[in-house]
Scaffold this motif. Structure first.
Motif, PDB file in Angstrom:
ATOM      1  N   TRP A 189       0.812  -1.209   0.000  1.00  0.00           N
ATOM      2  CA  TRP A 189       0.000   0.000   0.000  1.00  0.00           C
ATOM      3  C   TRP A 189       0.845   1.258   0.000  1.00  0.00           C
ATOM      4  O   TRP A 189       0.427   2.284  -0.558  1.00  0.00           O
ATOM      5  CB  TRP A 189      -0.989  -0.039   1.166  1.00  0.00           C
ATOM      6  CG  TRP A 189      -1.922  -1.202   1.012  1.00  0.00           C
ATOM      7  CD1 TRP A 189      -2.035  -2.298   1.820  1.00  0.00           C
ATOM      8  CD2 TRP A 189      -2.828  -1.408  -0.071  1.00  0.00           C
ATOM      9  NE1 TRP A 189      -2.947  -3.166   1.307  1.00  0.00           N
ATOM     10  CE2 TRP A 189      -3.457  -2.649   0.147  1.00  0.00           C
ATOM     11  CE3 TRP A 189      -3.168  -0.677  -1.204  1.00  0.00           C
ATOM     12  CZ2 TRP A 189      -4.406  -3.163  -0.718  1.00  0.00           C
ATOM     13  CZ3 TRP A 189      -4.107  -1.181  -2.076  1.00  0.00           C
ATOM     14  CH2 TRP A 189      -4.726  -2.413  -1.828  1.00  0.00           C
ATOM     15  N   GLN A 208       0.074   4.058  -3.596  1.00  0.00           N
ATOM     16  CA  GLN A 208      -0.327   5.468  -3.689  1.00  0.00           C
ATOM     17  C   GLN A 208       0.384   6.175  -4.839  1.00  0.00           C
ATOM     18  O   GLN A 208      -0.246   6.779  -5.707  1.00  0.00           O
ATOM     19  CB  GLN A 208       0.000   6.168  -2.366  1.00  0.00           C
ATOM     20  CG  GLN A 208      -0.822   7.395  -2.005  1.00  0.00           C
ATOM     21  CD  GLN A 208      -0.777   8.524  -2.995  1.00  0.00           C
ATOM     22  OE1 GLN A 208      -1.443   8.438  -4.016  1.00  0.00           O
ATOM     23  NE2 GLN A 208      -0.048   9.588  -2.727  1.00  0.00           N
ATOM     24  N   LEU A 218      -2.516   5.023  -7.445  1.00  0.00           N
ATOM     25  CA  LEU A 218      -3.639   5.882  -7.089  1.00  0.00           C
ATOM     26  C   LEU A 218      -3.506   7.296  -7.645  1.00  0.00           C
ATOM     27  O   LEU A 218      -4.394   7.783  -8.351  1.00  0.00           O
ATOM     28  CB  LEU A 218      -3.807   5.917  -5.568  1.00  0.00           C
ATOM     29  CG  LEU A 218      -4.960   6.786  -5.054  1.00  0.00           C
ATOM     30  CD1 LEU A 218      -6.285   6.337  -5.645  1.00  0.00           C
ATOM     31  CD2 LEU A 218      -5.008   6.746  -3.525  1.00  0.00           C
ATOM     32  N   LEU A 239      -8.783   0.117  -4.083  1.00  0.00           N
ATOM     33  CA  LEU A 239      -8.586   0.937  -2.888  1.00  0.00           C
ATOM     34  C   LEU A 239      -9.724   0.728  -1.897  1.00  0.00           C
ATOM     35  O   LEU A 239      -9.494   0.536  -0.697  1.00  0.00           O
ATOM     36  CB  LEU A 239      -8.508   2.412  -3.300  1.00  0.00           C
ATOM     37  CG  LEU A 239      -8.278   3.435  -2.201  1.00  0.00           C
ATOM     38  CD1 LEU A 239      -6.883   3.280  -1.615  1.00  0.00           C
ATOM     39  CD2 LEU A 239      -8.480   4.847  -2.733  1.00  0.00           C
TER      40      LEU A 239
END
Length: 209
Positions: free
Chosen positions: A99, A103, A107, A138
């Motif tokens: 994770w 990002q 993301l 997500l």
């Protein structure tokens, strides 16, 4: 690890995530506030710190670290007493890194391309696949909650969570209940409240100057 941290900061900007992280670890720090409107980030003295002319950047014990994700990961390991990163050998270490890298590599690029209406390339060529897949992934990561590592709060929540809050604030992410509940939990963190209060004061001072 000891030693004061210097955060080269601007509000609002991505460096707000670094400020949040520093408040979480509880280490002494000082702010070097840059006015982005006056392009202070391009002054020679700052370019000597970060040639990209970007914030955030931190200085700590003779090292310079840039990029919000790298700063969060560095500080989590440098200040283990804050318990913001699973140590090597911990079964959660892999998910934590997943994770932390999601990002910056998935993301944010997906959001920016979506907002700017950039014509996507072939799905297999895009680092995130599709915007829709990224958003769904997500949501699935936090739907059981409360945090990215389940019951364990970590620097991944500081870093990716800040992006979720930003995405909702500026309507860059769909207003799904999972995201709103997650950000509400994040906003209850005293460190986040302190960081946001600091930024609000900085923005108010800049506006009145």
């Amino acid at each position: 690890m000891s030693g004061k941290i210097i955060l080269h900061h601007a509000a609002p900007s991505r460096s707000s995530t670094a400020l949040f992280m520093i408040e979480e670890i509880g280490a002494p720090y000082e702010l070097d506030v840059l006015d982005l409107q006056k392009e202070e980030q391009y002054r020679p003295e700052y370019l000597a710190i970060n040639p990209m002319g970007k914030v955030p950047a931190i200085e700590h014990e003779g090292q310079v670290i840039t990029e919000a994700g790298a700063i969060c990961a560095y500080l989590a390991d440098a200040f283990p007493a804050a318990n913001l990163a699973p140590p090597p050998g911990d079964p959660l270490r892999g998910a934590y890194f997943r994770w932390m890298f999601f990002q910056g590599s998935c993301l944010e690029p997906a959001i920016i391309d979506h907002v700017l209406k950039r014509e996507p390339g072939r799905r297999g060529m895009m680092p995130y696949g599709t915007y829709e897949t990224t958003v769904d992934t997500l949501e699935k990561a936090i739907e059981k909650g409360p945090w990215f590592l389940g019951e364990r709060y970590s620097a991944a929540d500081v870093y990716v969570g800040s992006a979720i809050a930003w995405g909702l604030q500026f309507k860059l992410l769909p207003e799904r209940e999972t995201f709103k509940r997650y950000v509400a939990r994040l906003n209850e963190r005293p460190a986040r409240q302190r960081a946001m209060a600091i930024d609000q004061k900085l923005m108010a001072a800049a506006k009145s100057a």
